[in-house]
Design a protein around this motif. Structure first.
Motif, PDB file in Angstrom:
ATOM      1  N   PHE A 119      53.946   4.707  12.328  1.00  0.00           N
ATOM      2  CA  PHE A 119      54.204   4.342  13.720  1.00  0.00           C
ATOM      3  C   PHE A 119      54.626   2.879  13.767  1.00  0.00           C
ATOM      4  N   TRP A 120      55.163   2.491  14.915  1.00  0.00           N
ATOM      5  CA  TRP A 120      55.577   1.101  15.118  1.00  0.00           C
ATOM      6  C   TRP A 120      54.770   0.519  16.271  1.00  0.00           C
ATOM      7  N   THR A 121      54.337  -0.711  16.101  1.00  0.00           N
ATOM      8  CA  THR A 121      53.524  -1.345  17.128  1.00  0.00           C
ATOM      9  C   THR A 121      54.033  -2.747  17.423  1.00  0.00           C
ATOM     10  N   HIS A 122      53.829  -3.165  18.671  1.00  0.00           N
ATOM     11  CA  HIS A 122      54.235  -4.500  19.135  1.00  0.00           C
ATOM     12  C   HIS A 122      53.014  -5.123  19.800  1.00  0.00           C
ATOM     13  N   MET A 123      52.531  -6.244  19.262  1.00  0.00           N
ATOM     14  CA  MET A 123      51.308  -6.884  19.757  1.00  0.00           C
ATOM     15  C   MET A 123      51.617  -8.369  19.986  1.00  0.00           C
ATOM     16  N   VAL A 126      46.051 -10.563  23.424  1.00  0.00           N
ATOM     17  CA  VAL A 126      46.097  -9.242  22.796  1.00  0.00           C
ATOM     18  C   VAL A 126      44.726  -8.875  22.218  1.00  0.00           C
ATOM     19  N   GLY A 127      44.305  -7.656  22.487  1.00  0.00           N
ATOM     20  CA  GLY A 127      43.029  -7.164  21.978  1.00  0.00           C
ATOM     21  C   GLY A 127      43.178  -6.420  20.668  1.00  0.00           C
ATOM     22  N   SER A 128      42.888  -5.117  20.668  1.00  0.00           N
ATOM     23  CA  SER A 128      42.888  -4.342  19.425  1.00  0.00           C
ATOM     24  C   SER A 128      43.630  -3.025  19.603  1.00  0.00           C
ATOM     25  N   LEU A 129      44.199  -2.558  18.494  1.00  0.00           N
ATOM     26  CA  LEU A 129      44.789  -1.223  18.420  1.00  0.00           C
ATOM     27  C   LEU A 129      44.099  -0.486  17.292  1.00  0.00           C
ATOM     28  N   ARG A 130      43.645   0.731  17.581  1.00  0.00           N
ATOM     29  CA  ARG A 130      42.912   1.516  16.585  1.00  0.00           C
ATOM     30  C   ARG A 130      43.527   2.906  16.457  1.00  0.00           C
TER      31      ARG A 130
END
Length: 842
Positions: free
Chosen positions: A387-391, A396-400
């Motif tokens: 997957f692709w993520t943009h933070m 910014v908090g967290s991605l799990r």
């Protein structure tokens, strides 16, 4: 939580290099993957080719129970065809229709996918073929390209492309799926009999002749393509997918979802190794079957978020708010300005999913996006989610990523990253395995303020292991691509005296072999290798040790890619060395170290990266160790290691020949689990050492001075001495033991035998299953001889090597126990052997 000022250079470099591992795209929103493993539907197992002999098609066009699809199965029997696909005629290299019965004539697998037999058709490209540069109008393309009929805009929902592929032989390099833009083409619609331009404007009614003859539509589309392809140079093509790994004669499934708003075509490109590569002269093939265009929902959990959330749903119970869809952030201080693919390449279309951290959100609020239920994964085939993520943003908090047990709702976080990572899209990936049905969840958590949007795009779930990336986000401590660093894998210190040399992380461009790494498949990729030097000796070892991992009752699996290649084989035979996988632990009661081999291969395995795996089970804390050992040809051979993944699963050993049985032993470190059971303390089997070993007898395994066991008896009283070397208790199944032996000394009554013993009881009495003697044998120096013996057994047993001598001895090395029975070798060593008599002279 990470903060912008605390984000390390290592993480940024890791994410950037990971981005390089995905093939380049142009201004086209698309879901990409370049892996030979197949995606799975959300609630069904991976489809497999039908069994041999079946003439039932896996999918029948026109079946009203199936969604609308466009499939090319390449025909059957004498009617094998390329359907409406055709070769791009800018090269003399061609895809050709063929079938399994031609596999040893034209190349390709011995059976197709559709019917699962030798009569079913597929398309194949012979990769040893070279382009004919003398043909007029033919360019120097070093690949074969099969192009689809002209296709219209996909719409926001996108299109799922499914196919099966097979790669084999030394001259095959890779297979790719390309999108070829044809924006100036006018697509002829067959359903409403109109001619449609790029935007759908200027529609005009079809002529009466066209209405009477629908085939004219296809011919017009084909004529347009042929005209436009006359100047084809590939510069506008977009790589949607790529596979580089050989499939060992089997079929593997591939899937992609892509979107594009203009007329276009899809190209399947078969690429051989370069013309200057010595392997180009060897036969090889790339085959393709069951080319299928279908609704995007047919590609399971793939999602580009351009027409909704696909099969992903909002969690209605355990979160505080929902993920939303967006084309671009409304706040320049957080969130992406556009979706992943157009962000990188300037496209105008595309969407993504995002958590909006603005009002009324508060720190700690969570939003979840869930898949439908997956069935338990096969122990040998975990899933890989990319997957692709943009933070981007100060808050910014967290991605799990979580695995949720469908039966009891237990949750496990398998991937997590926190804090700002810059105003860029980065790719993440994580291996997924479960012995029970499960759901996958993306959970975004709001950070310390309202500048904390987290975006998600281009999700794909494919079959096969992959290392967690970036490595800091995964919970598997041993996962590593080696693109940034060694991920905690270390070499022992000199004081530990566990090895003589160290593994080295190196870039492919600085090495003769391997020429590319496995992760990204380029000369800019990194891997681990065992270095060569002028002071090294045969048998020198290099250890690479993981961090200590917590013990568990769960069975784990270690997967990795290895490279073991000798460009030139010496007259004495392959002598590269060995690669061995150990599990290290400590006995909690006695405090002793336990080192158990799990997987091992020796010498030349070919000029390719090859896949391997082995299960690990330890209730005590443990570490995984890779040991590379040089043989005599260390100046000629190459040994590499890449893409280590550790996942849950009771997997089988791959390849089969690398399996290490309990009784296997090469005597490099010790006698493994074989023990002396000789009653006389003055005469024993001993390990060869520099100071004490038979004269002129090198180690059989690597050709070094030590690394085998022997006994020698020089008794002036001429009394025979009996010496026994006994195995541990072995499983009760039909087996075959192979080993190497050598005799030395001048005694004519020396003998070596092999006995099968009961698991408990008297170790001095057993059934003799193999025996040899030095009687009548004349030799000037000891030489190694291969031997084997069958072990018929239904119950557990032990084995014992029994030596007898008064003036001489025997050495043994490289004991290996195989599954299944075998013939006695040499045949004279069969205890029941009767010498063949010569016919009497007349």
């Amino acid at each position: 939580m990470w903060r912008a000022c605390e984000l390390s250079c290592t993480l940024l470099l890791s994410l950037l290099l990971l981005q390089l591992s995905v093939l380049p795209t142009s201004a086209l929103p698309s879901t990409l993957k370049h892996n030979d493993a197949a995606p799975l539907a959300r609630d069904t197992p991976l489809p497999q080719p039908p069994g041999e002999g079946s003439r039932h098609k896996r999918q029948t066009p026109g079946d009203p129970s199936e969604p609308a699809q466009e499939t090319c199965d390449f025909g059957t029997n004498n009617d094998v065809v390329l359907c409406s696909w055709m070769n791009v005629n800018v090269t003399s290299l061609k895809w050709r229709p063929s079938r399994g019965e031609n596999a040893y004539w034209m190349g390709g697998p011995v059976e197709d996918v559709t019917y699962g037999d030798k009569f079913g058709g597929y398309a194949v490209f012979e990769t040893s073929e070279r382009p004919d540069l003398g043909l007029v109008g033919i360019s120097a393309f070093e690949s074969a390209m099969l192009i689809s009929p002209l296709r219209p805009s996909t719409g926001a929902e996108g299109v799922c492309v499914k196919y099966w592929y097979s790669i084999g032989g030394l001259s095959a390099d890779r297979v790719r799926v390309l999108l070829h833009p044809m924006p100036n083409a006018k697509f002829i619609k067959e359903d409403d009999r109109t001619t449609s331009s790029l935007e759908g404007a200027n529609d005009k009614p079809a002529t009466a002749e066209e209405c009477k003859n629908p085939e004219m539509d296809k011919n017009k589309n084909r004529d347009q393509m042929l005209q436009m392809l006359s100047t084809y140079d590939g510069s506008d093509d977009v790589v949607l997918w790529e596979a580089r790994d050989v499939t060992m004669g089997k079929w593997s499934e591939g899937q992609i979802v892509y979107t594009y708003n203009m007329p276009h075509a899809i190209i399947v490109e078969g690429i051989p190794v370069s013309s200057g590569d010595i392997n180009r002269r060897f036969r090889g093939f790339i085959a393709i079957d069951e080319l299928n265009f279908a609704d995007s929902s047919e590609c399971g959990a793939f999602c580009t978020f351009e027409a909704g959330t696909c099969g992903w749903v909002q969690d209605e119970n355990l979160d505080d708010f929902d993920w939303t869809l967006s084309r671009g952030s409304l706040n320049p201080s957080t969130g992406p300005p556009r979706d992943r693919s157009s962000f990188s390449n300037g496209g105008m279309m595309g969407g993504f999913a995002v958590i909006d951290s603005g009002y009324p959100r508060r720190p700690g609020d969570r939003a979840r996006l869930l898949t439908e239920e997956f069935q338990a994964t096969d122990p040998d085939t975990p899933l890989c989610m990319r997957f692709w993520t943009h933070m981007y943003g100060n808050g910014v908090g967290s991605l799990r990523v979580l695995i949720i047990n469908s039966q009891d709702s237990d949750e496990e976080t398998i991937w997590e990253i926190s804090g700002e990572a810059g105003n860029l899209w980065y790719q993440g990936q994580v291996p997924i395995s479960s012995s029970k049905p499960f759901n996958i969840a993306f959970e975004g958590e709001v950070g310390r303020n309202n500048l904390g949007d987290i975006a998600l795009d281009d999700i794909s779930i494919i079959q096969g292991p992959c290392p967690s990336a970036p490595q800091i986000a995964g919970n598997n401590l041993g996962d590593c691509t080696f693109e940034v660093d060694e991920c905690g894998w270390i070499s022992p210190g000199a004081r530990d005296r566990l090895d003589e040399i160290d593994w080295v992380r190196t870039v492919a461009s600085e090495n003769r072999e391997p020429r590319t790494d496995h992760t990204i498949g380029t000369q800019q990729g990194y891997y681990m290798t065992v270095p060569k030097g002028s002071v090294q000796r045969a048998g020198d070892r290099a250890w690479l040790r993981s961090t200590t991992m917590k013990g568990s009752t769960d069975t784990m699996c270690v997967s990795f890619w290895y490279y073991m290649y000798e460009p030139f084989i010496e007259p004495s035979g392959p002598s590269l060395g060995a690669l061995t996988l150990y599990v290290w632990s400590q006995d909690p009661l006695e405090g002793t170290t336990i080192l158990r081999p799990l997987w091992s291969l020796r010498n030349h395995q070919g000029p390719n990266w090859l896949y391997a795996q082995s299960k690990v089970k330890s209730e005590n804390d443990y570490a995984v160790i890779f040991e590379g050992t040089w043989g005599q040809s260390r100046g000629n051979g190459f040994m590499g290691l890449d893409d280590i993944t550790i996942f849950m699963g009771d997997c089988t050993t791959m390849p089969d020949k690398a399996y290490v049985s309990l009784g296997d032993c090469d005597f490099q470190r010790d006698s493994c689990s074989w023990v002396n059971t000789t009653t006389d303390p003055d005469f024993r089997w001993a390990s060869a050492s520099i100071s004490r070993r038979p004269t002129s007898l090198p180690d059989h395994t690597f050709g070094g001075s030590v690394g085998y066991v022997f006994f020698d008896v020089f008794n002036q009283n001429a009394n025979k001495q009996t010496l026994r070397k006994t195995s541990p208790v072995l499983d009760g199944k039909e087996s075959c033991i192979g080993f190497w032996y050598a005799s030395f000394g001048s005694g004519s009554e020396s003998s070596l035998s092999l006995e099968r013993l009961l698991p408990e009881g008297d170790d001095t009495r057993g059934e003799q299953i193999w025996i040899t003697s030095s009687k009548g044998r004349v030799q000037t120096r000891p030489e190694w001889t291969y031997a084997q013996a069958p072990i018929p057994a239904n119950n557990k047993f032990k084995l014992a090597f029994v030596g007898e001598a008064s003036n001489g001895g025997y050495a043994i090395d490289d004991i290996k126990i195989y599954s299944g029975l075998c013939k006695v070798r040499p045949k004279e060593a069969d205890p029941n052997y009767v010498a063949e008599r010569e016919p009497p002279l007349n």
